[in-house]
Design an enzyme around this catalytic site. Structure first.
Site, mmCIF file in Angstrom:
data_model
loop_
_atom_site.group_PDB
_atom_site.id
_atom_site.type_symbol
_atom_site.label_atom_id
_atom_site.label_comp_id
_atom_site.label_asym_id
_atom_site.label_seq_id
_atom_site.Cartn_x
_atom_site.Cartn_y
_atom_site.Cartn_z
ATOM 1 N N HIS A 104 -19.483 25.356 -10.496
ATOM 2 C CA HIS A 104 -18.459 26.218 -10.212
ATOM 3 C C HIS A 104 -17.613 26.580 -11.164
ATOM 4 C CE1 HIS A 104 -18.707 26.080 -5.445
ATOM 5 N NE2 HIS A 104 -20.088 26.325 -5.915
ATOM 6 N N TYR A 233 -9.182 26.951 -1.064
ATOM 7 C CA TYR A 233 -7.901 26.133 -0.841
ATOM 8 C C TYR A 233 -7.012 26.913 -0.124
ATOM 9 C CZ TYR A 233 -9.926 22.372 -3.643
ATOM 10 O OH TYR A 233 -10.378 21.262 -4.104
ATOM 11 N N PRO A 325 -7.189 13.295 -1.155
ATOM 12 C CA PRO A 325 -8.439 13.991 -1.742
ATOM 13 C C PRO A 325 -8.185 15.454 -2.088
ATOM 14 C CG PRO A 325 -8.288 13.845 0.511
ATOM 15 C CD PRO A 325 -7.274 13.053 0.197
ATOM 16 N N LYS A 329 -10.133 14.303 -7.144
ATOM 17 C CA LYS A 329 -10.109 13.434 -8.031
ATOM 18 C C LYS A 329 -10.508 12.071 -8.078
ATOM 19 C CE LYS A 329 -8.291 16.159 -11.020
ATOM 20 N NZ LYS A 329 -9.442 16.709 -11.438
ATOM 21 N N TYR A 417 -7.509 20.289 -12.727
ATOM 22 C CA TYR A 417 -8.417 20.368 -11.690
ATOM 23 C C TYR A 417 -9.770 20.110 -12.358
ATOM 24 C CZ TYR A 417 -10.966 21.766 -7.629
ATOM 25 O OH TYR A 417 -12.090 21.453 -6.414
HETATM 26 P P1 FAD Z 1 -15.985 3.254 -2.928
HETATM 27 O O1 FAD Z 1 -16.689 4.570 -2.690
HETATM 28 O O2 FAD Z 1 -14.953 2.929 -1.739
HETATM 29 O O3 FAD Z 1 -16.919 1.860 -2.958
HETATM 30 C C1 FAD Z 1 -16.565 0.815 -2.746
HETATM 31 C C2 FAD Z 1 -17.610 -0.187 -2.372
HETATM 32 O O4 FAD Z 1 -17.444 -1.538 -2.128
HETATM 33 C C3 FAD Z 1 -18.168 0.274 -1.010
HETATM 34 O O5 FAD Z 1 -19.699 0.304 -0.980
HETATM 35 C C4 FAD Z 1 -17.858 -0.923 -0.009
HETATM 36 O O6 FAD Z 1 -18.688 -1.105 1.026
HETATM 37 C C5 FAD Z 1 -17.783 -1.885 -1.009
HETATM 38 N N1 FAD Z 1 -17.114 -3.273 -0.455
HETATM 39 C C6 FAD Z 1 -15.917 -3.368 -0.245
HETATM 40 N N2 FAD Z 1 -15.510 -4.675 -0.050
HETATM 41 C C7 FAD Z 1 -16.439 -5.457 -0.525
HETATM 42 C C8 FAD Z 1 -16.651 -6.779 -0.414
HETATM 43 N N3 FAD Z 1 -15.806 -7.520 -0.171
HETATM 44 N N4 FAD Z 1 -17.911 -7.310 -1.029
HETATM 45 C C9 FAD Z 1 -18.783 -6.079 -1.303
HETATM 46 N N5 FAD Z 1 -18.563 -5.179 -1.412
HETATM 47 C C10 FAD Z 1 -17.553 -4.545 -1.045
HETATM 48 N N6 FAD Z 1 -12.497 12.119 -2.802
HETATM 49 C C11 FAD Z 1 -12.706 13.230 -2.975
HETATM 50 O O7 FAD Z 1 -12.424 13.611 -4.284
HETATM 51 N N7 FAD Z 1 -12.978 14.168 -2.076
HETATM 52 C C12 FAD Z 1 -13.162 13.705 -0.595
HETATM 53 O O8 FAD Z 1 -13.269 14.694 0.185
HETATM 54 C C13 FAD Z 1 -12.982 12.519 -0.196
HETATM 55 N N8 FAD Z 1 -13.121 12.084 0.904
HETATM 56 C C14 FAD Z 1 -12.991 10.704 1.062
HETATM 57 C C15 FAD Z 1 -12.972 10.092 2.428
HETATM 58 C C16 FAD Z 1 -12.902 8.722 2.528
HETATM 59 C C17 FAD Z 1 -13.090 8.355 4.128
HETATM 60 C C18 FAD Z 1 -12.669 7.783 1.615
HETATM 61 C C19 FAD Z 1 -12.400 6.410 1.670
HETATM 62 C C20 FAD Z 1 -12.478 8.522 0.198
HETATM 63 C C21 FAD Z 1 -12.558 9.748 -0.031
HETATM 64 N N9 FAD Z 1 -12.476 10.269 -1.310
HETATM 65 C C22 FAD Z 1 -12.706 11.414 -1.477
HETATM 66 C C23 FAD Z 1 -12.575 9.356 -2.538
HETATM 67 C C24 FAD Z 1 -13.688 9.202 -3.065
HETATM 68 O O9 FAD Z 1 -14.694 9.047 -2.286
HETATM 69 C C25 FAD Z 1 -13.374 7.807 -3.785
HETATM 70 O O10 FAD Z 1 -12.471 7.885 -4.628
HETATM 71 C C26 FAD Z 1 -14.683 7.109 -4.361
HETATM 72 O O11 FAD Z 1 -15.482 6.683 -3.356
HETATM 73 C C27 FAD Z 1 -14.214 5.848 -5.298
HETATM 74 O O12 FAD Z 1 -15.391 5.033 -5.584
HETATM 75 P P2 FAD Z 1 -15.224 3.621 -5.492
HETATM 76 O O13 FAD Z 1 -16.831 3.118 -6.204
HETATM 77 O O14 FAD Z 1 -14.042 3.211 -6.435
HETATM 78 O O15 FAD Z 1 -14.830 3.163 -4.029
HETATM 79 C C1 DHB Z 2 -14.680 18.268 -1.545
HETATM 80 C C2 DHB Z 2 -13.527 17.375 -1.135
HETATM 81 C C3 DHB Z 2 -12.217 17.445 -1.750
HETATM 82 O O1 DHB Z 2 -11.439 16.566 -1.673
HETATM 83 C C4 DHB Z 2 -11.955 18.591 -2.651
HETATM 84 O O2 DHB Z 2 -10.623 18.508 -2.911
HETATM 85 C C5 DHB Z 2 -12.721 19.544 -2.653
HETATM 86 C C6 DHB Z 2 -13.989 19.512 -2.295
HETATM 87 C C7 DHB Z 2 -15.654 18.221 -0.746
HETATM 88 O O3 DHB Z 2 -15.917 17.288 -0.122
HETATM 89 O O4 DHB Z 2 -16.680 18.992 -1.046
#
Ligand code: FAD
Ligand code: DHB
Length: 423
Positions: A104, A233, A325, A329, A417
């Site tokens: 995009h 947005y 979100p 980021k 962005y």
């Molecule tokens: P996570 O993806 O949270 O991974 C952490 C992992 O650790 C998980 O698999 C969990 O099961 C595991 N874990 C936790 N505790 C333990 C333990 N004690 N022992 C072993 N494993 C464990 N960001 C965006 O940019 N856009 C979005 O739309 C967006 N939507 C989101 C929706 C939700 C519900 C959430 C929670 C976050 C969202 N985010 C979004 C943020 C983005 O998805 C996260 O920043 C990203 O997942 C970060 O990755 P991570 O690997 O740090 O953490």
């Molecule tokens: C999506 C999620 C976001 O938080 C965003 O700012 C843009 C796109 C997505 O899930 O596609």
């Protein structure tokens, strides 16, 4: 695999988490007992780190509390910055992304009856973003890790990390109903906001900076073609809306709702009607409706832990920081952290110097705070605050008009962005 009924060595049982003292401990099953880097969590941060470390011949073990299907199907982010795409390619996980990811070159801002497209390449000297869902990133990384035979244990919940001030930190985890121990040279907490690693660092060492927001997002996935070929947005007096996508056939859509909202309060027709109203602008197309296949309410919060390391324990991704979100980021920051960390471990292995590991927290926090600020800016500029006055609304619109009317303001938006900033 041999099972043993002999009692566990005293050091294993002594170190048990209090909740687990009644569980049997079996140390004879040949699961890894020692590793160079113990990684807690198989989200994007933990998996990408494991791939980058393995690629450099550095031994690591990933422990994930959930099962594989759950980890692969958790609906979350969808937008990848160029640097995230580059890191995934470097880790070997670029093949499907290059085939199925959608590049995009801009986003559309809708506000005050106006539509304004921000063109990324012309404002940033060539940067763009990619639509490729977090679910797919996670599936690709898991498949690679398992194909390599590298240790990645599902349903292995870390209970505690002990010895964080020593040269041999230890992860206690539960697997198959038994408590086990993994001795590490280093532990990396990639276990998200609610994980145990951050909580294992002694009190008083870490400082948490945080903010919560009085609204949430209702996110849906729908079998319906996206309304537009880029993301929209939308600012509206009824609240924020975001139109994103997963493929030419699947839309990902978000609506601002009150904090703690019950998704059951939003039957399908109400969601579509509200999206139509909030996304409307002069001459815009109406959304094509289709079956809603997933829906959830996401809380909105900003949080940063400082420092992002202590002794031989490092925090990465959501375990160290959360962004609302709106700026897309979270996943990108998680990837940026582990790229820095993987480089630091490689430097340690090659040069015998911990200088990059020592600098890890400071290096990451520059980018983290920039992303925190941008996510806060996007969130507070685009959402209707429940106690907001007409004055506040006018300030938001003034800011959005500024992005539309000033190349300088648009470039600032586009650099943030796309992640095309240094720091
Ligand atoms: P996570 O993806 O949270 O991974 C952490 C992992 O650790 C998980 O698999 C969990 O099961 C595991 N874990 C936790 N505790 C333990 C333990 N004690 N022992 C072993 N494993 C464990 N960001 C965006 O940019 N856009 C979005 O739309 C967006 N939507 C989101 C929706 C939700 C519900 C959430 C929670 C976050 C969202 N985010 C979004 C943020 C983005 O998805 C996260 O920043 C990203 O997942 C970060 O990755 P991570 O690997 O740090 O953490
Ligand atoms: C999506 C999620 C976001 O938080 C965003 O700012 C843009 C796109 C997505 O899930 O596609």
């Amino acid at each position: 695999m041999t099972m043993s009924s002999s009692p566990a060595p005293p050091d294993d049982t002594d170190a048990l988490h209090p909740r687990e003292r009644t569980l049997p401990v079996d140390t004879a099953i040949p699961l890894p007992r020692r590793t160079r880097v113990g990684i807690v969590g198989a989200g994007p941060a933990g998996l990408l780190l494991a791939r980058l470390l393995n690629g450099n011949g550095i031994d690591c073990v990933v422990l994930e509390s959930r099962d594989r299907a759950y980890a692969e199907h958790r609906q979350r982010a969808g937008i990848l910055e160029q640097s995230t795409v580059d890191a995934l390619r470097a880790s070997g996980a670029g093949e499907r992304l290059d085939r199925e990811g959608i590049a995009h070159d801009g986003v559309e801002l809708r506000f005050d009856g106006r539509s304004h497209r921000v063109d990324f390449p012309s404002l940033t000297g060539g940067s763009r973003v990619w639509v490729y869902a977090q679910t797919e990133v996670v599936k690709d990384l898991i498949a690679l890790q398992l194909a390599d035979g590298a240790p990645l244990l599902f349903e292995a919940e870390a209970l505690s990390v002990e010895g964080v001030d020593t040269a041999r930190p230890v992860i206690h985890y539960r697997h198959d109903g038994r408590v086990r121990t993994l001795e590490c040279d280093y532990v990396v907490g990639c276990d998200g906001f609610h994980g145990v690693t951050r909580r294992s660092v002694p009190q008083g060492v870490l400082t948490s900076y945080e903010r919560t927001y009085p609204y949430a997002w209702l996110g849906i996935l729908a079998d319906a073609p996206p309304v537009y070929d880029e993301l929209i947005y939308a600012h509206s007096s009824r609240g924020f809306a975001l139109a994103s996508m997963r493929s030419p056939e699947v839309s990902r859509l978000y609506l601002q709702v009150p904090g703690g909202e019950d998704p059951a309060a939003w039957p399908d027709e109400r969601i579509w009607d509200e999206l139509d109203v909030r996304l409307a602008s002069a001459g815009s197309r109406k959304l094509e409706r289709g079956p809603i296949t997933a829906r959830s309410v996401l809380p909105m919060r900003s949080q940063v832990t400082e420092p992002m390391s202590h002794g031989r324990v490092f925090l990465a991704g959501d375990a160290a920081h959360i962004v609302p979100p709106t700026g897309a980021k979270g996943l990108n920051l998680a990837a940026a952290d582990v790229v820095v960390l993987a480089r630091a471990f490689e430097h340690l292995e090659r040069e015998g110097s911990s200088e990059l590991l020592d600098a890890y927290s400071d290096t990451c926090l520059r980018r983290v705070w920039r992303a925190e600020h941008f996510s806060y800016f996007m969130t507070t500029t685009l959402h209707a605050h429940p106690d907001g006055s007409p004055f506040d609304n006018r300030l938001q619109l003034s800011q959005l008009h500024r992005i539309a009317d000033s190349r300088h303001a648009a470039a600032e938006f586009a650099e943030n962005y796309t992640g095309a900033f240094s720091g």
